[in-house]
Motif scaffolding. Structure first.
Motif, PDB file in Angstrom:
ATOM      1  N   VAL A 203      74.352  38.364  29.880  1.00 25.71           N
ATOM      2  CA  VAL A 203      72.909  38.141  30.047  1.00 25.71           C
ATOM      3  C   VAL A 203      72.635  36.683  30.410  1.00 25.71           C
ATOM      4  N   LEU A 204      73.273  35.755  29.699  1.00 30.68           N
ATOM      5  CA  LEU A 204      73.063  34.337  29.979  1.00 30.68           C
ATOM      6  C   LEU A 204      73.552  33.972  31.380  1.00 30.68           C
ATOM      7  N   PHE A 205      74.678  34.556  31.785  1.00 27.11           N
ATOM      8  CA  PHE A 205      75.218  34.224  33.111  1.00 27.11           C
ATOM      9  C   PHE A 205      74.291  34.738  34.213  1.00 27.11           C
ATOM     10  N   VAL A 206      73.808  35.955  34.052  1.00 26.49           N
ATOM     11  CA  VAL A 206      72.891  36.514  35.060  1.00 26.49           C
ATOM     12  C   VAL A 206      71.615  35.685  35.135  1.00 26.49           C
ATOM     13  N   MET A 207      71.051  35.335  33.994  1.00 26.91           N
ATOM     14  CA  MET A 207      69.844  34.516  33.982  1.00 26.91           C
ATOM     15  C   MET A 207      70.098  33.130  34.569  1.00 26.91           C
ATOM     16  N   THR A 208      71.290  32.607  34.316  1.00 27.79           N
ATOM     17  CA  THR A 208      71.664  31.312  34.881  1.00 27.79           C
ATOM     18  C   THR A 208      71.697  31.367  36.398  1.00 27.79           C
ATOM     19  N   VAL A 209      72.294  32.427  36.942  1.00 27.27           N
ATOM     20  CA  VAL A 209      72.367  32.592  38.396  1.00 27.27           C
ATOM     21  C   VAL A 209      70.973  32.735  38.992  1.00 27.27           C
ATOM     22  N   ILE A 210      70.114  33.496  38.309  1.00 30.41           N
ATOM     23  CA  ILE A 210      68.742  33.700  38.801  1.00 30.41           C
ATOM     24  C   ILE A 210      68.004  32.369  38.926  1.00 30.41           C
ATOM     25  N   VAL A 211      68.279  31.437  38.016  1.00 35.50           N
ATOM     26  CA  VAL A 211      67.632  30.130  38.055  1.00 35.50           C
ATOM     27  C   VAL A 211      68.365  29.174  38.992  1.00 35.50           C
ATOM     28  N   ALA A 212      69.693  29.206  38.961  1.00 36.55           N
ATOM     29  CA  ALA A 212      70.480  28.213  39.696  1.00 36.55           C
ATOM     30  C   ALA A 212      70.419  28.401  41.207  1.00 36.55           C
ATOM     31  N   VAL A 213      70.518  29.635  41.679  1.00 36.63           N
ATOM     32  CA  VAL A 213      70.550  29.870  43.127  1.00 36.63           C
ATOM     33  C   VAL A 213      69.286  29.374  43.817  1.00 36.63           C
ATOM     34  N   PRO A 214      68.087  29.717  43.340  1.00 40.46           N
ATOM     35  CA  PRO A 214      66.886  29.144  43.968  1.00 40.46           C
ATOM     36  C   PRO A 214      66.852  27.617  43.892  1.00 40.46           C
ATOM     37  N   ALA A 215      67.336  27.065  42.781  1.00 41.52           N
ATOM     38  CA  ALA A 215      67.325  25.609  42.638  1.00 41.52           C
ATOM     39  C   ALA A 215      68.230  24.950  43.668  1.00 41.52           C
ATOM     40  N   TRP A 216      69.414  25.513  43.880  1.00 40.39           N
ATOM     41  CA  TRP A 216      70.364  24.942  44.837  1.00 40.39           C
ATOM     42  C   TRP A 216      69.898  25.106  46.279  1.00 40.39           C
ATOM     43  N   THR A 217      69.133  26.149  46.540  1.00 43.66           N
ATOM     44  CA  THR A 217      68.678  26.415  47.908  1.00 43.66           C
ATOM     45  C   THR A 217      67.277  25.892  48.186  1.00 43.66           C
ATOM     46  N   GLY A 218      66.669  25.239  47.183  1.00 45.03           N
ATOM     47  CA  GLY A 218      65.355  24.642  47.380  1.00 45.03           C
ATOM     48  C   GLY A 218      64.203  25.616  47.307  1.00 45.03           C
ATOM     49  N   ARG A 219      64.431  26.812  46.775  1.00 46.38           N
ATOM     50  CA  ARG A 219      63.347  27.788  46.634  1.00 46.38           C
ATOM     51  C   ARG A 219      62.789  27.743  45.215  1.00 46.38           C
ATOM     52  N   ASP A 220      61.718  28.491  45.016  1.00 47.65           N
ATOM     53  CA  ASP A 220      61.074  28.530  43.709  1.00 47.65           C
ATOM     54  C   ASP A 220      61.801  29.484  42.778  1.00 47.65           C
ATOM     55  N   VAL A 221      61.839  29.112  41.506  1.00 47.49           N
ATOM     56  CA  VAL A 221      62.340  30.018  40.475  1.00 47.49           C
ATOM     57  C   VAL A 221      61.360  31.181  40.377  1.00 47.49           C
ATOM     58  N   PRO A 222      61.853  32.419  40.164  1.00 48.05           N
ATOM     59  CA  PRO A 222      60.974  33.587  40.225  1.00 48.05           C
ATOM     60  C   PRO A 222      59.988  33.749  39.078  1.00 48.05           C
ATOM     61  N   TRP A 223      59.658  32.690  38.339  1.00 41.28           N
ATOM     62  CA  TRP A 223      58.568  32.753  37.374  1.00 41.28           C
ATOM     63  C   TRP A 223      58.002  31.336  37.215  1.00 41.28           C
ATOM     64  N   GLY A 224      56.837  31.267  36.633  1.00 40.97           N
ATOM     65  CA  GLY A 224      56.174  29.968  36.473  1.00 40.97           C
ATOM     66  C   GLY A 224      55.420  29.588  37.723  1.00 40.97           C
ATOM     67  N   ARG A 225      54.671  28.506  37.616  1.00 44.15           N
ATOM     68  CA  ARG A 225      53.878  28.054  38.740  1.00 44.15           C
ATOM     69  C   ARG A 225      54.729  27.283  39.738  1.00 44.15           C
ATOM     70  N   ARG A 226      54.296  27.283  40.980  1.00 46.97           N
ATOM     71  CA  ARG A 226      55.019  26.613  42.041  1.00 46.97           C
ATOM     72  C   ARG A 226      55.001  25.109  41.818  1.00 46.97           C
ATOM     73  N   ALA A 227      56.179  24.479  41.940  1.00 46.42           N
ATOM     74  CA  ALA A 227      56.266  23.029  41.795  1.00 46.42           C
ATOM     75  C   ALA A 227      55.676  22.348  43.014  1.00 46.42           C
ATOM     76  N   THR A 228      55.117  21.166  42.819  1.00 43.79           N
ATOM     77  CA  THR A 228      54.472  20.461  43.925  1.00 43.79           C
ATOM     78  C   THR A 228      55.477  19.774  44.820  1.00 43.79           C
ATOM     79  N   THR A 229      56.633  19.393  44.263  1.00 47.83           N
ATOM     80  CA  THR A 229      57.683  18.779  45.063  1.00 47.83           C
ATOM     81  C   THR A 229      59.009  19.406  44.714  1.00 47.83           C
ATOM     82  N   VAL A 230      59.955  19.293  45.610  1.00 46.32           N
ATOM     83  CA  VAL A 230      61.276  19.854  45.376  1.00 46.32           C
ATOM     84  C   VAL A 230      62.301  18.762  45.570  1.00 46.32           C
TER      85      VAL A 230
END
Length: 290
Positions: free
Chosen positions: A252-279
């Motif tokens: 569970v932790l690994f899957v959640m980690t990937v869900i957060v890490a992949v968007p972060a590495w590719t400059g996209r938004d994490v699939p929850w929370g409000r959109r960040a103003t800068t990346v």
């Protein structure tokens, strides 16, 4: 109050004097070497101590005092070896030519130095079977690192992982590991039932940092330590709940980690929370949304 803040080495500061930077460089290097030497030496030293002939290594005690939180020595050793290597990168930030980089490294410096001293103290107490005192040291370090995390969770990941999240994840798991060894009859039915319950706190702890702070470094660190726990428990007793729980937590932790890490590495938004103003590809993954 300002005078007290100037004296307090853990006070928040935006800049540091030349003398403070030199002090941080010296103490950081010395205490880091102490932590590394103590950890490595007492992982491989096979000398016997006392008339009971118990070996004085960390991993001998890990298996001799078997409990529901006993870890796999290979995975946990690789974890710490990786942390120590990455900490070289953190130390290098103190010697950077960029003022903002040096200030960022110095801001976590006092807590990092304290962590090194406390970790070395824990090793010495643990290998000499002073488990109550070693548990107290872990609790003190947990407070130290938790304070550090909530004060400085938005620094670049090359500072955050080796100096903050990596040691904090280990300390959280080690509190259960050392605590289980500390209590009598650590491998009894009652102790194993409690271990089956408390092991789920690793999942809750990791999800908190992943969801609230979008911190994939904490999620990955705890998933590795959960894997270490699962492998050790599986080798000990195939028909048991603990290794199943540990591997479930790891997955569970690994899957959640990937869900957060992949968007972060590719400059996209994490699939929850409000959109960040800068990346910022280095800092954004570790910033809580405002």
């Amino acid at each position: 109050m300002d005078r007290l803040s100037n004296i307090n080495p853990f006070a928040r500061r935006d800049s540091h004097s030349t003398g403070s930077v030199v002090t941080y460089k010296i103490l950081t290097v010395l205490t880091w070497l102490l932590s590394v030497v103590a950890s490595v030496y007492f992982s491989f030293d096979n000398k016997y101590i006392g008339h009971h002939h118990h070996r004085r290594t960390i991993w001998d005690h890990n298996y001799f005092y078997w409990s529901g939180f006993t870890q796999n020595y290979i995975i946990s050793s690789i974890y710490w070896l990786t942390i120590f290597i990455l900490q070289i990168g953190y130390v290098a930030h103190l010697f950077s030519s960029k003022v903002e980089t040096v200030n960022a490294a110095c801001s976590v410096g006092s807590h990092f130095i304290a962590n090194n001293l406390l970790h070395a103290s824990w090793v010495l107490l643990f290998v000499n079977r002073h488990f109550v005192w070693s548990e107290i040291i872990l609790l003190i370090n947990f407070v130290n690192l938790t304070t550090l995390y909530f004060r400085h969770n938005a620094y670049p990941r090359f500072i955050h992982l080796p100096a903050v999240s990596g040691p904090l994840a280990w300390t959280f798991v080690a509190i259960y590991w050392n605590g289980a060894i500390m209590v009598p009859h650590q491998n009894s039915l009652v102790a194993r039932i409690f271990a089956n319950i408390f092991v789920w706190s690793i999942l809750g702890y990791g999800l908190f940092f992943i969801i609230v702070y979008k911190d994939y470094t904490m999620g990955f660190a705890l998933s590795v330590l959960s894997a270490s726990l699962g492998v050790a428990q599986f080798h000990r007793q195939i028909v048991a709940f603990q290794w199943i729980f540990a591997f479930t937590i790891m997955a569970v932790l690994f899957v959640m980690t990937v869900i957060v890490a992949v968007p972060a590495w590719t400059g996209r938004d994490v699939p929850w929370g409000r959109r960040a103003t800068t990346v910022d590809s280095e800092r954004a993954p570790l910033l809580a949304d405002q």
